[in-house]
Each structure stands twice: as C-alpha cells, then as structure tokens.
Design a protein around this motif. Sequence first.
Motif, PDB file in Angstrom:
ATOM      1  N   LEU A 185       0.851  -1.186   0.000  1.00 29.87           N
ATOM      2  CA  LEU A 185       0.000   0.000   0.000  1.00 29.87           C
ATOM      3  C   LEU A 185       0.890   1.240   0.000  1.00 29.87           C
ATOM      4  CD1 LEU A 185      -2.863   1.289   0.323  1.00 29.87           C
ATOM      5  CD2 LEU A 185      -2.435   1.249   2.801  1.00 29.87           C
ATOM      6  N   LYS A 186       0.609   2.148  -0.919  1.00 33.46           N
ATOM      7  CA  LYS A 186       1.432   3.351  -1.051  1.00 33.46           C
ATOM      8  C   LYS A 186       0.519   4.575  -1.134  1.00 33.46           C
ATOM      9  CE  LYS A 186       3.790   3.855  -4.854  1.00 33.46           C
ATOM     10  NZ  LYS A 186       4.862   3.701  -5.875  1.00 33.46           N
ATOM     11  N   PHE A 187       0.945   5.632  -0.453  1.00 34.76           N
ATOM     12  CA  PHE A 187       0.203   6.893  -0.502  1.00 34.76           C
ATOM     13  C   PHE A 187       1.205   8.044  -0.468  1.00 34.76           C
ATOM     14  CE2 PHE A 187      -1.787  10.513   1.696  1.00 34.76           C
ATOM     15  CZ  PHE A 187      -2.843  10.757   0.822  1.00 34.76           C
ATOM     16  N   GLY A 188       1.016   8.993  -1.378  1.00 35.89           N
ATOM     17  CA  GLY A 188       1.920  10.138  -1.446  1.00 35.89           C
ATOM     18  C   GLY A 188       3.338   9.758  -1.811  1.00 35.89           C
ATOM     19  N   GLY A 189       3.498   8.684  -2.620  1.00 35.85           N
ATOM     20  CA  GLY A 189       4.835   8.272  -3.020  1.00 35.85           C
ATOM     21  C   GLY A 189       5.595   7.489  -1.972  1.00 35.85           C
ATOM     22  N   LYS A 190       4.935   7.092  -0.864  1.00 35.11           N
ATOM     23  CA  LYS A 190       5.603   6.363   0.216  1.00 35.11           C
ATOM     24  C   LYS A 190       4.817   5.103   0.539  1.00 35.11           C
ATOM     25  CE  LYS A 190       7.409   6.879   4.914  1.00 35.11           C
ATOM     26  NZ  LYS A 190       7.553   7.789   6.076  1.00 35.11           N
ATOM     27  N   VAL A 191       5.538   4.000   0.703  1.00 32.96           N
ATOM     28  CA  VAL A 191       4.904   2.726   1.032  1.00 32.96           C
ATOM     29  C   VAL A 191       4.498   2.753   2.508  1.00 32.96           C
ATOM     30  CG1 VAL A 191       5.190   0.225   1.127  1.00 32.96           C
ATOM     31  CG2 VAL A 191       6.239   1.518  -0.736  1.00 32.96           C
ATOM     32  N   LEU A 192       3.197   2.564   2.754  1.00 33.22           N
ATOM     33  CA  LEU A 192       2.686   2.610   4.119  1.00 33.22           C
ATOM     34  C   LEU A 192       2.619   1.243   4.776  1.00 33.22           C
ATOM     35  CD1 LEU A 192      -0.267   5.173   3.703  1.00 33.22           C
ATOM     36  CD2 LEU A 192       2.116   5.623   4.348  1.00 33.22           C
ATOM     37  N   ALA A 193       2.278   0.208   4.031  1.00 28.37           N
ATOM     38  CA  ALA A 193       2.102  -1.117   4.628  1.00 28.37           C
ATOM     39  C   ALA A 193       2.316  -2.186   3.567  1.00 28.37           C
ATOM     40  CB  ALA A 193       0.719  -1.244   5.247  1.00 28.37           C
ATOM     41  N   GLU A 194       2.637  -3.381   4.038  1.00 28.39           N
ATOM     42  CA  GLU A 194       2.803  -4.555   3.180  1.00 28.39           C
ATOM     43  C   GLU A 194       2.173  -5.759   3.865  1.00 28.39           C
ATOM     44  OE1 GLU A 194       7.008  -4.775   2.662  1.00 28.39           O
ATOM     45  OE2 GLU A 194       7.001  -3.596   0.806  1.00 28.39           O
ATOM     46  N   GLN A 195       1.556  -6.611   3.074  1.00 31.90           N
ATOM     47  CA  GLN A 195       0.875  -7.778   3.624  1.00 31.90           C
ATOM     48  C   GLN A 195       1.152  -8.987   2.741  1.00 31.90           C
ATOM     49  OE1 GLN A 195      -0.833  -7.961   6.471  1.00 31.90           O
ATOM     50  NE2 GLN A 195      -1.260 -10.137   6.195  1.00 31.90           N
ATOM     51  N   PRO A 196       1.727 -10.081   3.297  1.00 35.55           N
ATOM     52  CA  PRO A 196       1.964 -11.283   2.481  1.00 35.55           C
ATOM     53  C   PRO A 196       0.663 -12.015   2.176  1.00 35.55           C
ATOM     54  CG  PRO A 196       2.620 -11.680   4.752  1.00 35.55           C
ATOM     55  CD  PRO A 196       2.241 -10.244   4.668  1.00 35.55           C
ATOM     56  N   TRP A 197       0.658 -12.717   1.056  1.00 38.56           N
ATOM     57  CA  TRP A 197      -0.541 -13.438   0.607  1.00 38.56           C
ATOM     58  C   TRP A 197      -0.098 -14.731  -0.082  1.00 38.56           C
ATOM     59  CZ3 TRP A 197      -4.447 -11.328  -3.598  1.00 38.56           C
ATOM     60  CH2 TRP A 197      -5.516 -12.229  -3.707  1.00 38.56           C
ATOM     61  N   GLY A 198      -0.446 -15.841   0.554  1.00 39.04           N
ATOM     62  CA  GLY A 198      -0.135 -17.156  -0.026  1.00 39.04           C
ATOM     63  C   GLY A 198      -1.320 -17.701  -0.808  1.00 39.04           C
ATOM     64  N   VAL A 199      -1.139 -17.909  -2.087  1.00 32.62           N
ATOM     65  CA  VAL A 199      -2.220 -18.359  -2.967  1.00 32.62           C
ATOM     66  C   VAL A 199      -1.967 -19.822  -3.328  1.00 32.62           C
ATOM     67  CG1 VAL A 199      -3.479 -17.927  -5.108  1.00 32.62           C
ATOM     68  CG2 VAL A 199      -2.407 -16.024  -3.885  1.00 32.62           C
ATOM     69  N   GLY A 200      -2.969 -20.658  -3.106  1.00 32.01           N
ATOM     70  CA  GLY A 200      -2.832 -22.084  -3.413  1.00 32.01           C
ATOM     71  C   GLY A 200      -2.874 -22.362  -4.904  1.00 32.01           C
ATOM     72  N   ARG A 201      -2.360 -23.507  -5.278  1.00 32.09           N
ATOM     73  CA  ARG A 201      -2.342 -23.906  -6.692  1.00 32.09           C
ATOM     74  C   ARG A 201      -3.744 -24.341  -7.133  1.00 32.09           C
ATOM     75  NH1 ARG A 201       1.554 -25.531 -10.266  1.00 32.09           N
ATOM     76  NH2 ARG A 201       3.142 -25.341  -8.630  1.00 32.09           N
ATOM     77  N   PRO A 202      -4.180 -23.929  -8.334  1.00 29.78           N
ATOM     78  CA  PRO A 202      -5.496 -24.369  -8.839  1.00 29.78           C
ATOM     79  C   PRO A 202      -5.442 -25.805  -9.338  1.00 29.78           C
ATOM     80  CG  PRO A 202      -4.419 -22.936 -10.442  1.00 29.78           C
ATOM     81  CD  PRO A 202      -3.534 -22.957  -9.219  1.00 29.78           C
ATOM     82  N   TRP A 203      -5.637 -26.766  -8.417  1.00 21.61           N
ATOM     83  CA  TRP A 203      -5.519 -28.177  -8.774  1.00 21.61           C
ATOM     84  C   TRP A 203      -6.630 -28.633  -9.706  1.00 21.61           C
ATOM     85  CZ3 TRP A 203      -1.097 -30.332  -7.999  1.00 21.61           C
ATOM     86  CH2 TRP A 203      -0.280 -29.918  -6.945  1.00 21.61           C
TER      87      TRP A 203
END
Length: 383
Positions: free
Chosen positions: A233-251
């Motif tokens: 997440l970025k606002f005003g040219g500065k990164v405010l937050a980051e969140q990891p996201w693990g996505v499973g494989r489409p079996w």
Amino acid sequence: MTLVLAALALVLLPAAGAAGAAEKPSLTLSKSEAGKGGDITVKGEGWRPNALLMMLVCGQSTPADGVPGGTNSCANDSGRAVTTDAKGAFSKKLPVAEPPKPCPCVVHVATVTGDKAQADAVFAVAGHPVKSLPKQQGGGKLSVLTDTRLEGSSGVLTWFGAPPSRTFVFTVGNVGSAPVKDPVFQVGTSHGVFAPQWEEQQWRGTIAPGKKAQIKLPVELSAGAHGDYLVSLKFGGKVLAEQPWGVGRPWGVTVFWILLCVVVPAAVFRIGMAVVDRLRPHRRRNRGSRPAGRHRTGRIAELTDRMPKLRLSQGAVAADEAARTPRTKPPRETGDPSVKDTATHPGTLPWFTPDTDPGSGTAPAAGQLSAPSENSPTTKGNT
C-alpha cells in the motif's frame, strides 16, 4: 552466594534478549560516491540470521523517507542477492548503476522472505542528475495505525483457475495539519523478487486532522495465479504497509488437463475404429465369417459353374447317372443262385444305351450298331 548469582542471571538474560531484539539492521558502505561501472562493498549487521537480502541502488530516496517510489525507482537489473551468516551479518560487492530516477540516491537493502526488514545508506552516483524530492501537496499526512489484513477466501471457481481476490483492510490516521479528502492510494502486488504492479484506487471520504478511518480496498490477481505474493500500500509516493498473501495452486485445472489427455485419445481411437469398420469391404467381412474349408469349396464350385458345358452322348450320361447312384449293400450269402448281385453286375454297361442292353432281351433296331458279343460268330466280309 550461588542463589544471588542465579537471580542476577535471570534478571540480566531477559534484558539482553530485549536489547538484541530491539537492535535494528544497519549498513556500511566502502565508498560514499562512485561512478557507473564501478563497485562498492556493502556490509551489514543486525539482520536476521540466514536471511535472504536484496541490495539495490535507488534514486529519489533518503534514509529518512525510505524509497517512496518503491523498487520502480531502483536499478533492478544490477541488484545483488546476499544471505546473512549465523550472526546476521554480511559483506558483498555491489556494482554501481544509474537508477531510473535522479538522485538523491541510497543503497537499499531489504529482506526477500520472512519478516520484513530494510535499511538505507546515503550514496551518490557520480555523473547522475540530482533533483529535489517532490513536496507533498496539502498539509494532510496519512499513516497506518494498526496492522493490515486481507479478508476473504477462495471459492470453487478459484480452484479451477479463476482470479483470486481479497479485500485489503487497514486503518489510517491523519497526522497532518489539514484534512485529507478522497485520498488516492496505490495498491501493488508482487511475486517473489519482482517489482510490484501498482494500481490506483480512490477512497471516498474525508479524514480530519487527528482522526482515523478504516479503509477497505479490493485486490485481485491474474487468472491461475499461485504462490507467495506481497500486497503493498502506497500513498503520497511512500509505502505505508505490506501484507503477504499465499495463494494455493489451482488443482482443478491440473485434474482437467489430465482427464483431457486420457479422454481425447480414447475418443479418437474409438472413432478411428468405427471409420475403419465402416470402410471395410462387405465381401471381406463375409469371407472372414466362413470357415476355411467351406470357403475353398465355394470357390471350386463357383469356378466349375463358370466352365463351358460339354455335351455328352446318351450312353455317357447314363453311365454317369449309374455311377452317381449309391450302391446298395450286397445281400447276405444265402446259397440261392437266383439272387443276383446288383452291386457287382450293373444292368447297363457304359457303351450300351438302355434300349440295346443285351440283358434287357430286346434286339437293336435295324441299322443300329452295337458292340460284338463274346459268343457271336466272327463274321467276315463278302466272299
């Protein structure tokens, strides 16, 4: 005395652990300025042991502001990866390259996996243009107050390759002196060490100075995406937050392709066999159903019927009929001379016609020739 030392150890060990946990990562550069094509040695301490780090030269950045433009303002093609040792230290050379943004520049080091940590050190690229940092418009300034999170879950369609989607939830507060109206955020998703792809999203509302607000922004990946992603997440040219996201494989997609590879060849084989059976000659199918002996007999009878017919004499026809007549079993020997053996003495000889048979008791007609008898006198010509 022993009890006193043990008590001191219990008191000092937690304090030492807290001091170690509070230690921030740091950087040291062998040169503060270098030109394009050269290299510098970057040393670091206080990092997580055995952590994978990425080193980059970034423009329009300062240690106080970090890298407002993200990795898009860094020379990504000349970056280097390094792994810390068991003590959380490292030392490696970094080639100097001109970043896509003008200076002020920094050497930016950040973790690639695990807990996020980063550090910046001032660095000047010789010969690269220098430009002051852009000023933030307005007096409002947003800051993330609480931990961010991703809400939502994957459905059945995602298991078959549909684009995964989540809702990025975070709380921000206005720490500036002016209200912020309808702020425009930039949400980026990155996979692995690649730079995030930013997308602008506007939140409708006004955040007064000293107030906070909870904001929810949708996040969506491309179809079939799987693996470890990072939402920024970025606002005003500065990164405010980051969140990891693990996505499973489409079996579901994998199962579909496996079934397709099995069903399609089987269907093609069945269709091919049906076509071959339809194009197979009908006569050949009939012949294949007959036994071998009957097949040959039929062929011989067919050839015999096609042969030209021969006209035989009347005597030959009679002889042929006699030969085809089944012979009766000879009677038992009873000693009666009146019983004749019809099997061994046929009534008609081949060279006699039925009306000239000697045994029939009828004389041949006048002018008809017959075979001489054994008891007839030998005739001679005219004397």
